[in-house]
Design a protein around this motif. Structure first.
Motif, PDB file in Angstrom:
ATOM      1  N   MET A 211      58.837  43.081  74.556  1.00  0.00           N
ATOM      2  CA  MET A 211      58.836  42.055  73.886  1.00  0.00           C
ATOM      3  C   MET A 211      56.935  42.849  72.661  1.00  0.00           C
ATOM      4  N   PRO A 212      57.072  42.101  71.201  1.00  0.00           N
ATOM      5  CA  PRO A 212      55.893  43.283  71.464  1.00  0.00           C
ATOM      6  C   PRO A 212      54.093  42.707  71.722  1.00  0.00           C
ATOM      7  N   LEU A 213      53.489  43.145  72.200  1.00  0.00           N
ATOM      8  CA  LEU A 213      52.491  42.915  73.000  1.00  0.00           C
ATOM      9  C   LEU A 213      51.547  42.094  73.097  1.00  0.00           C
ATOM     10  N   GLN A 214      51.162  42.307  71.346  1.00  0.00           N
ATOM     11  CA  GLN A 214      50.519  40.964  70.163  1.00  0.00           C
ATOM     12  C   GLN A 214      50.838  39.878  70.618  1.00  0.00           C
ATOM     13  N   ARG A 215      52.551  39.692  70.120  1.00  0.00           N
ATOM     14  CA  ARG A 215      53.324  38.262  70.634  1.00  0.00           C
ATOM     15  C   ARG A 215      53.015  38.133  71.964  1.00  0.00           C
ATOM     16  N   ILE A 216      53.478  38.402  73.316  1.00  0.00           N
ATOM     17  CA  ILE A 216      53.407  37.741  73.766  1.00  0.00           C
ATOM     18  C   ILE A 216      52.616  36.702  74.733  1.00  0.00           C
ATOM     19  N   PRO A 217      53.465  36.109  75.339  1.00  0.00           N
ATOM     20  CA  PRO A 217      52.987  34.506  75.926  1.00  0.00           C
ATOM     21  C   PRO A 217      51.668  34.970  76.578  1.00  0.00           C
ATOM     22  N   SER A 218      50.722  34.252  77.153  1.00  0.00           N
ATOM     23  CA  SER A 218      49.754  34.720  78.426  1.00  0.00           C
ATOM     24  C   SER A 218      50.835  34.924  80.015  1.00  0.00           C
ATOM     25  N   HIS A 219      51.887  33.624  80.180  1.00  0.00           N
ATOM     26  CA  HIS A 219      52.766  33.292  81.224  1.00  0.00           C
ATOM     27  C   HIS A 219      53.163  34.200  81.534  1.00  0.00           C
ATOM     28  N   ASN A 220      54.599  34.474  79.682  1.00  0.00           N
ATOM     29  CA  ASN A 220      55.059  35.584  80.659  1.00  0.00           C
ATOM     30  C   ASN A 220      54.957  36.906  80.845  1.00  0.00           C
ATOM     31  N   LEU A 221      53.468  37.747  79.939  1.00  0.00           N
ATOM     32  CA  LEU A 221      52.376  38.516  80.707  1.00  0.00           C
ATOM     33  C   LEU A 221      52.047  38.323  81.941  1.00  0.00           C
ATOM     34  N   LEU A 222      51.455  37.479  82.807  1.00  0.00           N
ATOM     35  CA  LEU A 222      51.009  37.142  83.887  1.00  0.00           C
ATOM     36  C   LEU A 222      51.607  37.026  85.023  1.00  0.00           C
ATOM     37  N   ALA A 223      53.399  37.042  84.735  1.00  0.00           N
ATOM     38  CA  ALA A 223      54.010  36.670  85.397  1.00  0.00           C
ATOM     39  C   ALA A 223      55.142  38.071  85.461  1.00  0.00           C
ATOM     40  N   ILE A 224      55.371  39.200  84.550  1.00  0.00           N
ATOM     41  CA  ILE A 224      55.684  40.277  84.436  1.00  0.00           C
ATOM     42  C   ILE A 224      54.237  41.809  85.184  1.00  0.00           C
ATOM     43  N   LEU A 225      52.905  40.537  85.384  1.00  0.00           N
ATOM     44  CA  LEU A 225      52.289  42.085  86.251  1.00  0.00           C
ATOM     45  C   LEU A 225      52.173  41.737  87.035  1.00  0.00           C
ATOM     46  N   ARG A 226      52.269  40.624  87.380  1.00  0.00           N
ATOM     47  CA  ARG A 226      52.790  39.565  89.269  1.00  0.00           C
ATOM     48  C   ARG A 226      53.659  40.270  89.947  1.00  0.00           C
TER      49      ARG A 226
END
Length: 707
Positions: A211-226
């Motif tokens: 997903m484009p980094l500028q569009r990824i929702p915060s909860h998705n990004l935090l889940a991926i990084l976790r």
């Protein structure tokens, strides 16, 4: 504070520079956020507490940056490399990444390939390549053969290592790459560990994700990084190495000049190495960190908003309350509380299986309601909550006794805490938990301040975000809520008092001790006699403390003592006493605010005084309301698609709202099913069932209306 910082803060907050300057001065004078936003509106231009809080946040960040700059300048100066131009760039920098880029070439390094090459005497060769001052690098390299450098290729390789490191430390190149990486996509793929772990299945959405980094929702990004931290995902940014290499090479040539073909080949090889080995890992990590910081802020803001709504939940007020912590096998723990929340009595009843002592339990509850004059019943929303609510309604309670469902989130944390042990040293955790449930109904704010906000069940990935930033935000939220409501000086616990502007834990305990000594405060002036409560602390806290039944009615209002003389003058001009003026809307409406402007007290302060005089000490919170779940719905198996059910909002996230519909599992209203409506925490709603996933215990809902 330097002008460059003031201008930057003003731009970030969207206000005037003079407002920032005045706020910073007020901070330096020892004033708190609630005091500044409530009682210094003339100096701030009417900034609210959120804006003042943001100014304080950036003020602290730039104060740290100033210290960092001093350390950087000292290091570069010791190396003898500090030029006037470099000093100016560093001193005028307001972005952390730019500051670190400027420092990067001078930062002490661990041993690298470039430092090894320098030890072999290859830096002069690298200098000539860097300056594009040679046409034939092979011929030049032969001059540097020695006992440590045996071949021309060894010499060129070492020089390329030095050039590559310089390229990776060039601020303009790093900044260009950041711009490129920010526009790219984040990609995640499952690792081998994920395929071998059942725990990893909760992340399966991200096993092949892009997903484009500028569009990824915060909860998705935090889940991926976790998931990455847990070893279940590999994460990258899909920047094109060839395009990035071309851009770096072009920037190099623009900065220097285009080299000969042979030198160009060497430079391009150094560029590709710099990108792959040094720049791509560094910039990728930077941009992911930057994205996470934005996601952290977004999630923390959601958490802060939820916490605000939770702390300002409607109270039932000072009513004699029966609190029930429901359960099956271990029974229902009951605590009876007086109007102040003091424990009068506790016992356990067993109205549910396996004991089924219904008659005995009914008699016990009826006796307690009568003996302790119970006016409200609070039932925890955990295990056996619905069954206990049904049981209580069959007891035949008086019509004036209302039944409420109360969130248990964090009650177990409180019951085992040092705070609870101090309050109830002779009671076990079950009694403390029941008391907490009852007090939450009476005054949610006063009770919930005793619990770590992260344990209250209203956050989104709160354990994954920046913990220092989270703590700062939540402390500000609690402080803002406590001071917006005001605190009863004669009944508040030390935990509630500690959040009042200018007080803190030590002073709160001193106030408690002095209150006990004198048998209660009758005026705000008495605060000045509290040990270690000096003039500044009095100035900061007095307006937020209320004294019911005080001789001076203004002591039970948000009017600050520094303005009492203004109210006295208003009353004198109307030929009445101050006591007669307070609450008299007809007379207050006749007052011309312009007439009472004086010194530092301008129109904003006078208007605030008039509003407060009209409704002195008014609690801004709404009144608590009863709620009933749908009958005959107790388990997820009872649900059918299309059912319309009442519910209570229990948590709000960026992707939707969770709803308690009276069963063990909360349902989710996805943002796409909100019908463009906004909801609040603990709000009563009507929902329809969209889907029921029995395998995963998931319920999808659509919002019909708010109640």
């Amino acid at each position: 504070m330097k002008d460059i910082y003031i201008k930057t803060i003003a731009s970030k907050v969207g206000i005037k520079e003079w407002q920032v300057e005045n706020c910073v001065q007020l901070f330096e004078e020892g004033n708190t956020i609630p005091f500044i936003s409530r009682y210094r509106k003339e100096k701030t231009g009417g900034l609210d507490d959120m804006q003042v809080s943001e100014i304080q946040h950036w003020n602290e960040i730039f104060a740290e940056m100033e210290k960092r700059k001093a350390g950087i300048l000292a290091t570069i100066r010791e190396q003898g490399k500090l030029t006037d131009e470099l000093r100016s760039k560093i001193e005028n920098c307001v972005v952390s990444s730019e500051l670190e880029d400027l420092y990067l070439p001078y930062r002490p390094k661990r041993r690298t390939r470039a430092t090894v090459a320098k030890e072999k005497g290859l830096e002069p060769l690298a200098d000539r390549m860097w300056e594009v001052s040679i046409a034939d690098p092979l011929a030049e390299a032969r001059k540097f053969l020695n006992d440590k450098v045996s071949t021309v290729e060894d010499a060129l390789a070492g020089a390329r290592d030095i050039v590559a490191e310089r390229i990776s430390e060039t601020a303009a190149i790093r900044d260009d790459l950041r711009s490129i990486f920010r526009t790219r996509r984040i990609e995640s793929k499952a690792t081998k560990a994920a395929s071998e772990s059942l725990e990893a299945q909760k992340y399966r959405t991200y096993f092949n994700f892009s997903m484009p980094l500028q569009r990824i929702p915060s909860h998705n990004l935090l889940a991926i990084l976790r998931a990455q931290n847990e070893g279940f995902l590999s994460v990258s940014i899909d920047a094109d190495p060839e395009k990035c290499g071309n851009k770096i090479y072009y920037d190099f040539c623009q900065e220097h000049r285009y080299p000969s073909q042979r030198l160009g080949e060497q430079i391009r090889e150094a560029v590709d190495d710099a990108y792959k080995r040094l720049l791509e890992p560094s910039i990728s990590n930077e941009i992911l960190k930057e994205a996470k910081e934005k996601a952290d802020i977004e999630s923390i803001n959601v958490f802060g908003e939820n916490l605000t709504q939770l702390l300002l939940s409607p109270p039932v007020g000072q009513k004699r309350t029966m609190a029930i912590d429901p359960g099956f096998r271990n029974g229902c723990k009951i605590a009876c509380l007086d109007e102040q929340g003091n424990l009068l009595h506790h016992e356990i009843i067993f109205p549910h299986p396996p004991q089924n002592e219904k008659v005995k339990s009914i008699m016990a509850v009826s006796a307690m309601i009568e003996e302790y004059g119970i006016e409200a019943i609070a039932i925890g929303n955990g295990t056996a909550s619905r069954e206990t609510e049904d049981f209580i309604k069959r007891v035949g309670i008086p019509n004036n006794v209302k039944v409420y469902t109360v969130s248990e989130d964090g009650a177990s944390i409180y019951s085992a805490s040092e705070v609870a042990r101090k309050e109830f040293p002779d009671e076990d955790v079950t009694v403390r938990g029941a008391v907490s449930i009852g007090r939450r109904l009476m005054d949610p704010l006063a009770e919930l301040v005793k619990i770590d906000p992260k344990s209250l069940g209203v956050g989104q990935y709160q354990h994954d975000v920046d913990q220092n930033l989270l703590r700062e935000k939540l402390d500000n939220v609690v402080e803002r809520c406590v001071n917006s409501v005001g605190v009863n000086l004669n009944t508040a616990s030390p935990y509630l008092l500690s959040y009042v502007s200018g007080i803190g834990p030590a002073l709160a305990q001193n106030i408690m001790d002095y209150r006990t000594k004198i048998g209660g405060f009758s005026s705000r002036e008495q605060l000045k006699k509290v040990p270690k409560l000096g003039p500044k602390a009095f100035e900061q806290c007095a307006g937020f403390l209320r004294i019911h039944g005080a001789l001076n009615p203004l002591d039970n209002s948000a009017v600050h003592p520094e303005c009492y003389h203004i109210v006295d003058k208003m009353a004198a001009d109307l030929a009445i006493s101050t006591k007669e003026l307070v609450g008299n809307k007809a007379l207050i409406s006749k007052i011309d605010p312009q007439k009472y402007i004086e010194g530092d007290f301008g129109l904003p302060t006078i208007n605030d005084i008039l509003k407060e005089l009209a409704k002195p000490g008014l609690d801004p919170r709404e009144a608590a309301q009863e709620f009933n779940f749908a009958e005959d719905i107790y388990e997820i198996d009872d649900l059918k698609v299309g059912m319309e059910l009442p519910g209570i909002i229990t948590n709000i996230t960026n992707f939707g709202a969770f709803v308690d519909i009276g069963i063990h599992e909360n349902g989710l209203i996805h943002v796409s099913q909100m019908n463009h409506q906004k909801v609040k925490l603990h709000q009563h709603v009507m929902v329809s069932v969209l889907a029921v996933d029995l395998d995963r215990n998931r319920i999808s809902l659509r919002l019909l209306k708010t109640v």
